[in-house]
Design a protein around this motif. Structure first.
Motif, PDB file in Angstrom:
ATOM      1  N   ARG A 192       0.642  -1.361   0.507  1.00 22.85           N
ATOM      2  CA  ARG A 192      -0.141   0.186  -0.035  1.00 22.85           C
ATOM      3  C   ARG A 192       0.834   1.683  -0.197  1.00 22.85           C
ATOM      4  O   ARG A 192       2.366   1.231   0.155  1.00 22.85           O
ATOM      5  CB  ARG A 192      -0.920  -0.106   0.984  1.00 22.85           C
ATOM      6  CG  ARG A 192      -2.026  -1.362   1.841  1.00 22.85           C
ATOM      7  CD  ARG A 192      -1.400  -1.833   3.424  1.00 22.85           C
ATOM      8  NE  ARG A 192      -2.234  -3.072   3.036  1.00 22.85           N
ATOM      9  CZ  ARG A 192      -3.246  -2.968   3.804  1.00 22.85           C
ATOM     10  NH1 ARG A 192      -4.155  -2.615   3.856  1.00 22.85           N
ATOM     11  NH2 ARG A 192      -3.537  -4.781   3.292  1.00 22.85           N
ATOM     12  N   ASP A 261      -3.523   3.550   3.547  1.00 18.09           N
ATOM     13  CA  ASP A 261      -3.547   1.925   4.257  1.00 18.09           C
ATOM     14  C   ASP A 261      -4.228   1.468   3.280  1.00 18.09           C
ATOM     15  O   ASP A 261      -4.680  -0.020   2.586  1.00 18.09           O
ATOM     16  CB  ASP A 261      -3.691   1.475   4.867  1.00 18.09           C
ATOM     17  CG  ASP A 261      -4.885   2.396   5.902  1.00 18.09           C
ATOM     18  OD1 ASP A 261      -4.870   3.231   6.345  1.00 18.09           O
ATOM     19  OD2 ASP A 261      -5.697   1.504   6.752  1.00 18.09           O
ATOM     20  N   ASN A 262      -5.314   1.853   2.160  1.00 19.74           N
ATOM     21  CA  ASN A 262      -6.666   1.026   1.096  1.00 19.74           C
ATOM     22  C   ASN A 262      -6.287   1.552  -0.109  1.00 19.74           C
ATOM     23  O   ASN A 262      -6.620   1.490  -0.922  1.00 19.74           O
ATOM     24  CB  ASN A 262      -8.048   1.335   1.334  1.00 19.74           C
ATOM     25  CG  ASN A 262      -8.228   1.075   2.936  1.00 19.74           C
ATOM     26  OD1 ASN A 262      -7.341  -0.454   3.168  1.00 19.74           O
ATOM     27  ND2 ASN A 262      -9.243   1.547   3.958  1.00 19.74           N
ATOM     28  N   ASP A 271     -10.444  -3.867  -0.371  1.00 16.32           N
ATOM     29  CA  ASP A 271     -11.023  -3.128   0.851  1.00 16.32           C
ATOM     30  C   ASP A 271     -11.887  -2.701   0.801  1.00 16.32           C
ATOM     31  O   ASP A 271     -12.282  -1.824   1.108  1.00 16.32           O
ATOM     32  CB  ASP A 271      -9.902  -3.124   1.904  1.00 16.32           C
ATOM     33  CG  ASP A 271      -9.831  -3.013   3.192  1.00 16.32           C
ATOM     34  OD1 ASP A 271     -10.759  -3.625   3.878  1.00 16.32           O
ATOM     35  OD2 ASP A 271      -9.515  -2.494   3.522  1.00 16.32           O
TER      36      ASP A 271
HETATM   37 MG    MG Z   1      -7.627  -1.524   5.020  1.00 14.86          MG
END
Ligand code: MG
Ligand code: AMP
Length: 484
Positions: A192, A261-262, A271
């Motif tokens: 990520r 982080d996604n 996600d």
């Molecule tokens: Mg996540």
């Protein structure tokens, strides 16, 4: 860390794993154990993905799935990936795989390396207070999102399996106790933006360099031998992220949690938590109840994606030229606009129109959708169903089935749209009108999983343990567009 080779009659355990991420060394992940669950019930297996892994679905049984992706037998190491990230604008160093791990990496028959990653597989050093689990409803929702986005031509992760695991979970946003599950997700990479951000925060340019080289060589191999490969990698990432944002917007999809982080370094969509497909066209629609300021509202997504790319420059600047990074990002907006325009045009039945007409048609479509009560997906589905080549002859025939012909009563935004749509149809040679109809069938699904649709499916599971509506919906999603 060593790769364990398991002799087994289970084709999933006999996959040839290629430990590319593990080979980077111990700085990027921690070996963890999978939870031992009281129960294993296979609720979903994605046979569409098995051929890519070189497997014949007929030779993979449900118990093979349970052994590999419910009990996690015979596979070591399982790696919880380390990362940080900006969450709702604030830097959070207390992140990392808190309820998942990298199960393994497999080279697909298409030559691409794929991650098999879990969600809900137990606690890790990054779980903090969390239980490391996934709710069954969360799993069902992610399976549906990925299949729907795939059908709509969005570059997305997929779910390979969903196993119900027999625990009762306590959640503030679901009636509790609620049922538990573990999911296996297949996507190019789980690295990520936040994986790089963590290394910046640790002041480790050496590890950023190693990771960047790995990303380029593994996921951007066509750039491997280029002398300016770093610059070209970032420039391509910018274009891919711009495309992804455009794909979401045209699909009417609101991801809901676009924290860094996604954001995958391969620019895949993944996600799926509190996401929603919009019901009506509303730029301010916000899918996550905890997104109090509408930061990740539907229409904010392109701007947020651009901002996340800008944030990624901070770690990358430690190993590459700031001028190259700025030059790369400068291409975002134009590429977003072009991709969004192309996607919307196709949903309206066209491949290309003169720029002035394209802009007018898309702008007026959105104005009309905002002014009326008709649903976003309902509009495109109705266009698909009612379109007739005769519309080219007479604007009054356009949507004549749906609108009563008391012209004064018609919304002015609709009348304007209808004139422009008529003008656009007259740009198409008569002989090509059937292609307009074909494009409408290819790009406008008959089914879109807006929330009531998902809630109905979940209601049957929760109340009666009836999975038929879920399997039926998956079937309907998969046959909801005509393949070109
Ligand atoms: Mg996540
Ligand atoms: P997400 O919002 O799903 O992207 O998750 C953000 C972070 O919270 C990630 O580091 C997750 O691993 C972690 N997380 C989310 N749910 C749980 C849970 N139930 N238990 C442990 N960690 C979790």
């Amino acid at each position: 860390m060593t790769l364990s080779v398991q002799k087994s009659d289970n084709p999933l355990l006999n996959l040839i794993f290629e430990p590319a991420f593990e080979a980077l060394g111990g700085e990027y992940a921690d070996p963890v154990d999978a939870a031992i669950f009281p129960q294993h019930i296979l609720r979903f297996r994605n046979d569409d993905l098995l051929p890519t892994l070189g497997l014949d679905p007929n030779l993979v049984s449900d118990s093979h799935f349970l052994q590999a992706f419910g009990k996690f037998e015979g596979r070591l190491p399982l790696l919880a990936m380390r990362y940080h990230g900006y969450q709702f604008g604030y830097y959070n160093p207390d992140l990392g795989d808190g309820r998942g791990f990298l199960y393994g990496q497999v080279r697909g028959i298409d030559g691409n390396l794929y991650d098999l990653g879990t969600k809900g597989s137990g606690t890790t050093p990054y779980s903090r207070g969390g239980d490391g689990r996934l709710t069954l409803k969360g799993g069902v929702r992610e399976v549906l999102a990925a299949e729907m986005l795939q059908v709509m031509g969005v570059r997305t992760s997929r779910c390979l399996s969903l196993v119900e695991t027999g625990e009762g979970l306590w959640r503030g946003d679901e009636p509790s106790p609620t049922r538990s599950a573990v999911m296996v997700r297949m996507q190019r990479s789980h690295i990520r933006f936040g994986t790089f951000e963590r290394l910046h925060s640790l002041e480790r340019p050496d590890l950023i360099r190693t990771l960047l080289d790995h990303v380029i060589d593994t996921y951007y191999p066509h750039l491997s031998r280029e002398p300016d490969r770093d610059a070209r990698f970032y420039a391509e990432l910018v274009l891919r992220v711009a495309e992804l944002a455009a794909q979401w917007m045209a699909a009417g999809f609101c991801h809901a949690v676009l924290n860094t982080d996604n954001m995958a370094i391969t620019a895949e969509s993944f996600d799926y938590g509190p996401y929603a497909f919009i019901e009506r066209f509303d730029p301010k629609f916000t899918a996550a109840y905890f997104d109090h300021f509408g930061r990740y509202a539907y229409a904010n997504q392109p701007g947020i994606c651009r901002l996340n790319l800008e944030l990624l420059q901070v770690p990358l600047k430690l190993v590459m030229s700031a001028t190259d990074l700025e030059a790369g990002l400068a291409a975002f907006e134009a590429h977003y606009v072009a991709t969004y325009g192309q996607r919307m045009l196709r949903r309206l039945g066209f491949e290309a129109l003169p720029a002035e007409l394209e802009n007018a048609l898309i702008g007026q479509t959105l104005q009309f959708l905002q002014a009326t009560k008709i649903g976003y997906h309902e509009f495109f589905r109705t266009l698909r169903e009612q379109f007739s080549p005769s519309w080219r002859e007479d604007a009054a025939l356009i949507f004549a089935e749906s609108v009563s012909e008391q012209a004064d009563a018609l919304e002015s935004s609709f009348k304007l749209w209808r004139q422009t749509y008529h003008r656009a149809l007259n740009q198409v040679p008569e002989a090509e009108l059937l292609q307009v109809a074909a494009r409408l069938r290819q790009h406008n699904p008959m089914v879109v999983i807006v929330r009531p649709e998902i809630e109905a499916v979940w209601g049957a599971i929760a109340e009666f343990d009836n999975w038929e509506p879920f399997y039926d919906l998956l079937q309907r999603i998969r046959s909801s567009v005509e393949v070109a």
